[in-house]
Design a protein around this motif. Structure first.
Motif, PDB file in Angstrom:
ATOM      1  N   GLU A  77       0.805  -1.221   0.000  1.00  0.00           N
ATOM      2  CA  GLU A  77       0.000   0.000   0.000  1.00  0.00           C
ATOM      3  C   GLU A  77       0.837   1.270   0.000  1.00  0.00           C
ATOM      4  OE1 GLU A  77      -2.870  -0.458   3.134  1.00  0.00           O
ATOM      5  OE2 GLU A  77      -3.983  -1.972   2.002  1.00  0.00           O
ATOM      6  N   LYS A  78       2.098   1.170   0.424  1.00  0.00           N
ATOM      7  CA  LYS A  78       2.981   2.338   0.393  1.00  0.00           C
ATOM      8  C   LYS A  78       3.520   2.596  -1.014  1.00  0.00           C
ATOM      9  CE  LYS A  78       4.388   2.088   5.194  1.00  0.00           C
ATOM     10  NZ  LYS A  78       5.438   1.722   6.132  1.00  0.00           N
ATOM     11  N   LYS A  79       3.448   1.577  -1.865  1.00  0.00           N
ATOM     12  CA  LYS A  79       3.918   1.748  -3.238  1.00  0.00           C
ATOM     13  C   LYS A  79       2.881   2.547  -4.024  1.00  0.00           C
ATOM     14  CE  LYS A  79       6.540  -2.526  -3.402  1.00  0.00           C
ATOM     15  NZ  LYS A  79       6.815  -3.750  -4.119  1.00  0.00           N
ATOM     16  N   ASN A  80       3.372   3.348  -4.976  1.00  0.00           N
ATOM     17  CA  ASN A  80       2.422   4.054  -5.837  1.00  0.00           C
ATOM     18  C   ASN A  80       1.934   3.103  -6.924  1.00  0.00           C
ATOM     19  OD1 ASN A  80       4.189   4.149  -8.152  1.00  0.00           O
ATOM     20  ND2 ASN A  80       5.225   5.928  -7.250  1.00  0.00           N
ATOM     21  N   ALA A  81       0.932   3.527  -7.656  1.00  0.00           N
ATOM     22  CA  ALA A  81       0.293   2.674  -8.665  1.00  0.00           C
ATOM     23  C   ALA A  81       1.295   2.212  -9.726  1.00  0.00           C
ATOM     24  CB  ALA A  81      -0.877   3.401  -9.317  1.00  0.00           C
ATOM     25  N   GLU A  83       4.573   1.702  -9.354  1.00  0.00           N
ATOM     26  CA  GLU A  83       5.442   0.679  -8.772  1.00  0.00           C
ATOM     27  C   GLU A  83       4.702  -0.660  -8.652  1.00  0.00           C
ATOM     28  OE1 GLU A  83       8.339   3.247  -5.815  1.00  0.00           O
ATOM     29  OE2 GLU A  83       6.249   2.917  -5.207  1.00  0.00           O
ATOM     30  N   GLN A  84       3.436  -0.608  -8.244  1.00  0.00           N
ATOM     31  CA  GLN A  84       2.639  -1.825  -8.150  1.00  0.00           C
ATOM     32  C   GLN A  84       2.473  -2.464  -9.527  1.00  0.00           C
ATOM     33  OE1 GLN A  84      -1.002  -0.480  -6.349  1.00  0.00           O
ATOM     34  NE2 GLN A  84      -0.177  -0.561  -4.266  1.00  0.00           N
ATOM     35  N   ALA A  85       2.161  -1.627 -10.518  1.00  0.00           N
ATOM     36  CA  ALA A  85       1.969  -2.132 -11.879  1.00  0.00           C
ATOM     37  C   ALA A  85       3.249  -2.745 -12.416  1.00  0.00           C
ATOM     38  CB  ALA A  85       1.494  -1.012 -12.800  1.00  0.00           C
ATOM     39  N   ARG A 130      -3.646  -3.350 -19.991  1.00  0.00           N
ATOM     40  CA  ARG A 130      -3.634  -2.261 -20.978  1.00  0.00           C
ATOM     41  C   ARG A 130      -4.998  -1.582 -21.048  1.00  0.00           C
ATOM     42  NH1 ARG A 130      -0.449  -5.841 -23.684  1.00  0.00           N
ATOM     43  NH2 ARG A 130      -2.129  -6.607 -25.004  1.00  0.00           N
ATOM     44  N   SER A 131      -6.084  -2.366 -20.949  1.00  0.00           N
ATOM     45  CA  SER A 131      -7.428  -1.774 -20.995  1.00  0.00           C
ATOM     46  C   SER A 131      -7.672  -0.864 -19.804  1.00  0.00           C
ATOM     47  CB  SER A 131      -8.504  -2.869 -21.049  1.00  0.00           C
ATOM     48  OG  SER A 131      -8.834  -3.350 -19.759  1.00  0.00           O
ATOM     49  N   LEU A 132      -6.908  -1.062 -18.746  1.00  0.00           N
ATOM     50  CA  LEU A 132      -7.040  -0.242 -17.541  1.00  0.00           C
ATOM     51  C   LEU A 132      -6.063   0.927 -17.544  1.00  0.00           C
ATOM     52  CD1 LEU A 132      -7.420  -3.126 -14.941  1.00  0.00           C
ATOM     53  CD2 LEU A 132      -9.220  -1.729 -15.952  1.00  0.00           C
ATOM     54  N   ASN A 133      -5.454   1.172 -18.689  1.00  0.00           N
ATOM     55  CA  ASN A 133      -4.476   2.253 -18.855  1.00  0.00           C
ATOM     56  C   ASN A 133      -3.270   2.097 -17.936  1.00  0.00           C
ATOM     57  OD1 ASN A 133      -6.038   3.577 -20.821  1.00  0.00           O
ATOM     58  ND2 ASN A 133      -7.282   4.496 -19.208  1.00  0.00           N
ATOM     59  N   ILE A 134      -2.933   0.856 -17.640  1.00  0.00           N
ATOM     60  CA  ILE A 134      -1.740   0.594 -16.859  1.00  0.00           C
ATOM     61  C   ILE A 134      -0.585   0.524 -17.840  1.00  0.00           C
ATOM     62  CG2 ILE A 134      -0.572  -1.121 -15.418  1.00  0.00           C
ATOM     63  CD1 ILE A 134      -3.320  -1.690 -14.154  1.00  0.00           C
ATOM     64  N   GLN A 135       0.421   1.331 -17.565  1.00  0.00           N
ATOM     65  CA  GLN A 135       1.534   1.513 -18.483  1.00  0.00           C
ATOM     66  C   GLN A 135       2.164   0.184 -18.872  1.00  0.00           C
ATOM     67  OE1 GLN A 135       4.491   4.131 -16.910  1.00  0.00           O
ATOM     68  NE2 GLN A 135       5.631   4.245 -18.818  1.00  0.00           N
ATOM     69  N   ASP A 136       2.474   0.046 -20.170  1.00  0.00           N
ATOM     70  CA  ASP A 136       3.129  -1.158 -20.666  1.00  0.00           C
ATOM     71  C   ASP A 136       4.494  -1.313 -20.025  1.00  0.00           C
ATOM     72  OD1 ASP A 136       1.302  -2.406 -22.300  1.00  0.00           O
ATOM     73  OD2 ASP A 136       1.876  -1.282 -24.082  1.00  0.00           O
ATOM     74  N   PHE A 137       4.947  -2.535 -19.999  1.00  0.00           N
ATOM     75  CA  PHE A 137       6.180  -2.903 -19.334  1.00  0.00           C
ATOM     76  C   PHE A 137       7.223  -3.296 -20.356  1.00  0.00           C
ATOM     77  CE2 PHE A 137       8.546  -6.678 -17.755  1.00  0.00           C
ATOM     78  CZ  PHE A 137       9.333  -6.031 -16.820  1.00  0.00           C
ATOM     79  N   SER A 138       8.415  -2.789 -20.175  1.00  0.00           N
ATOM     80  CA  SER A 138       9.539  -3.192 -21.026  1.00  0.00           C
ATOM     81  C   SER A 138      10.368  -4.200 -20.243  1.00  0.00           C
ATOM     82  CB  SER A 138      10.411  -1.989 -21.385  1.00  0.00           C
ATOM     83  OG  SER A 138       9.648  -1.050 -22.087  1.00  0.00           O
ATOM     84  N   PRO A 139      10.348  -5.462 -20.662  1.00  0.00           N
ATOM     85  CA  PRO A 139      11.068  -6.485 -19.897  1.00  0.00           C
ATOM     86  C   PRO A 139      12.577  -6.262 -19.943  1.00  0.00           C
ATOM     87  CG  PRO A 139      10.242  -7.409 -21.947  1.00  0.00           C
ATOM     88  CD  PRO A 139       9.707  -6.013 -21.845  1.00  0.00           C
ATOM     89  N   LYS A 169      -1.037 -10.568  -5.990  1.00  0.00           N
ATOM     90  CA  LYS A 169      -0.647  -9.252  -6.508  1.00  0.00           C
ATOM     91  C   LYS A 169      -1.459  -8.816  -7.717  1.00  0.00           C
ATOM     92  CE  LYS A 169       3.912  -9.476  -4.508  1.00  0.00           C
ATOM     93  NZ  LYS A 169       5.360  -9.472  -4.689  1.00  0.00           N
ATOM     94  N   VAL A 170      -1.795  -9.735  -8.617  1.00  0.00           N
ATOM     95  CA  VAL A 170      -2.595  -9.335  -9.784  1.00  0.00           C
ATOM     96  C   VAL A 170      -3.981  -8.881  -9.325  1.00  0.00           C
ATOM     97  CG1 VAL A 170      -3.651 -10.116 -11.941  1.00  0.00           C
ATOM     98  CG2 VAL A 170      -1.313 -10.804 -11.383  1.00  0.00           C
ATOM     99  N   ARG A 171      -4.591  -9.648  -8.419  1.00  0.00           N
ATOM    100  CA  ARG A 171      -5.913  -9.269  -7.909  1.00  0.00           C
ATOM    101  C   ARG A 171      -5.863  -7.906  -7.212  1.00  0.00           C
ATOM    102  NH1 ARG A 171     -10.774 -11.373  -7.042  1.00  0.00           N
ATOM    103  NH2 ARG A 171     -10.157 -13.458  -7.658  1.00  0.00           N
ATOM    104  N   LEU A 172      -4.846  -7.679  -6.385  1.00  0.00           N
ATOM    105  CA  LEU A 172      -4.730  -6.396  -5.689  1.00  0.00           C
ATOM    106  C   LEU A 172      -4.598  -5.241  -6.678  1.00  0.00           C
ATOM    107  CD1 LEU A 172      -2.370  -7.287  -2.710  1.00  0.00           C
ATOM    108  CD2 LEU A 172      -4.797  -6.644  -2.589  1.00  0.00           C
ATOM    109  N   LEU A 173      -3.795  -5.441  -7.706  1.00  0.00           N
ATOM    110  CA  LEU A 173      -3.622  -4.383  -8.704  1.00  0.00           C
ATOM    111  C   LEU A 173      -4.941  -4.076  -9.407  1.00  0.00           C
ATOM    112  CD1 LEU A 173      -1.589  -2.490 -10.135  1.00  0.00           C
ATOM    113  CD2 LEU A 173      -1.299  -4.293 -11.838  1.00  0.00           C
ATOM    114  N   LEU A 174      -5.671  -5.112  -9.786  1.00  0.00           N
ATOM    115  CA  LEU A 174      -6.948  -4.899 -10.475  1.00  0.00           C
ATOM    116  C   LEU A 174      -7.987  -4.253  -9.561  1.00  0.00           C
ATOM    117  CD1 LEU A 174      -7.235  -8.159 -12.599  1.00  0.00           C
ATOM    118  CD2 LEU A 174      -6.542  -5.884 -13.349  1.00  0.00           C
TER     119      LEU A 174
END
Length: 185
Positions: A77-81, A83-85, A130-139, A169-174
């Motif tokens: 919960e201390k992480k921002n969105a 960082e969580q994403a 992506r549909s939730l506008n969560i920034q794409d990740f560069s592996p 973690k996926v459920r928490l993020l969603l």
């Protein structure tokens, strides 16, 4: 087995149809219904159960790096969105890499459909993000040195991590996705 594959394809088709909405020029609508994730979790559990009952041709050829599944809620919960994403997307990438290795290691044909389905579901979860506008990740170039990871050497451990990561973690993020909060209000 065909029925399970059909359900996975149906879920993917529904997601794609949700995105495309033929003939409508509206923007991509967020996919906030957790039943989609619940479906993926159920299929991940099915793969885990099938792996546990496998006796031959179901081992992992090498150890793989996987995400930590333990969630310390005060730290989370201390992480921002962002960082969580990034943590979730890194975990999804690690799981996809690990499941791809498992796919090439397993010789039991009955397990191949479960593993294929798990990989497709991870790709679908990335599309949901992506549909939730969560920034794409560069592996990264490799999993070496990534924080919040550990190594497993058995296929059953890998599939257990897969289930737990989706449930945690996926459920928490969603649940906390900004696009879903706006859709609710």
């Amino acid at each position: 087995m065909l029925q399970k594959t059909g359900r996975g394809l149906l879920a993917l088709l529904l997601i794609v149809l949700e995105w495309t909405q033929p003939g409508l020029p509206s923007p991509l609508r967020p996919i906030c219904d957790l039943r989609v994730l619940d479906h993926f979790i159920k299929e991940a559990r099915d793969a885990e159960v099938a792996m546990k009952s496998c006796r031959e041709g179901c081992s992992l050829s090498d150890s793989v790096t996987v995400p930590q599944t333990r969630v310390e809620f005060d730290v989370w919960e201390k992480k921002n969105a962002l960082e969580q994403a990034q943590e979730v997307q890194t975990g999804l990438w690690l799981l996809k890499q690990a499941l791809s290795l498992l796919q090439t290691s397993v010789t039991n044909t009955a397990l191949h459909s479960h593993i294929d389905n798990s990989i497709r579901n991870l790709l679908s979860i990335s599309a949901v993000l992506r549909s939730l506008n969560i920034q794409d990740f560069s592996p990264p170039d490799s999993a070496a040195g990534l924080e919040g990871t550990w190594t497993v050497s058995s296929s059953t451990d890998l599939l257990q991590v897969h289930v737990n990561f989706l449930r945690g973690k996926v459920r928490l993020l969603l649940l906390d996705a900004q696009a879903c909060q706006q859709a609710v209000s």
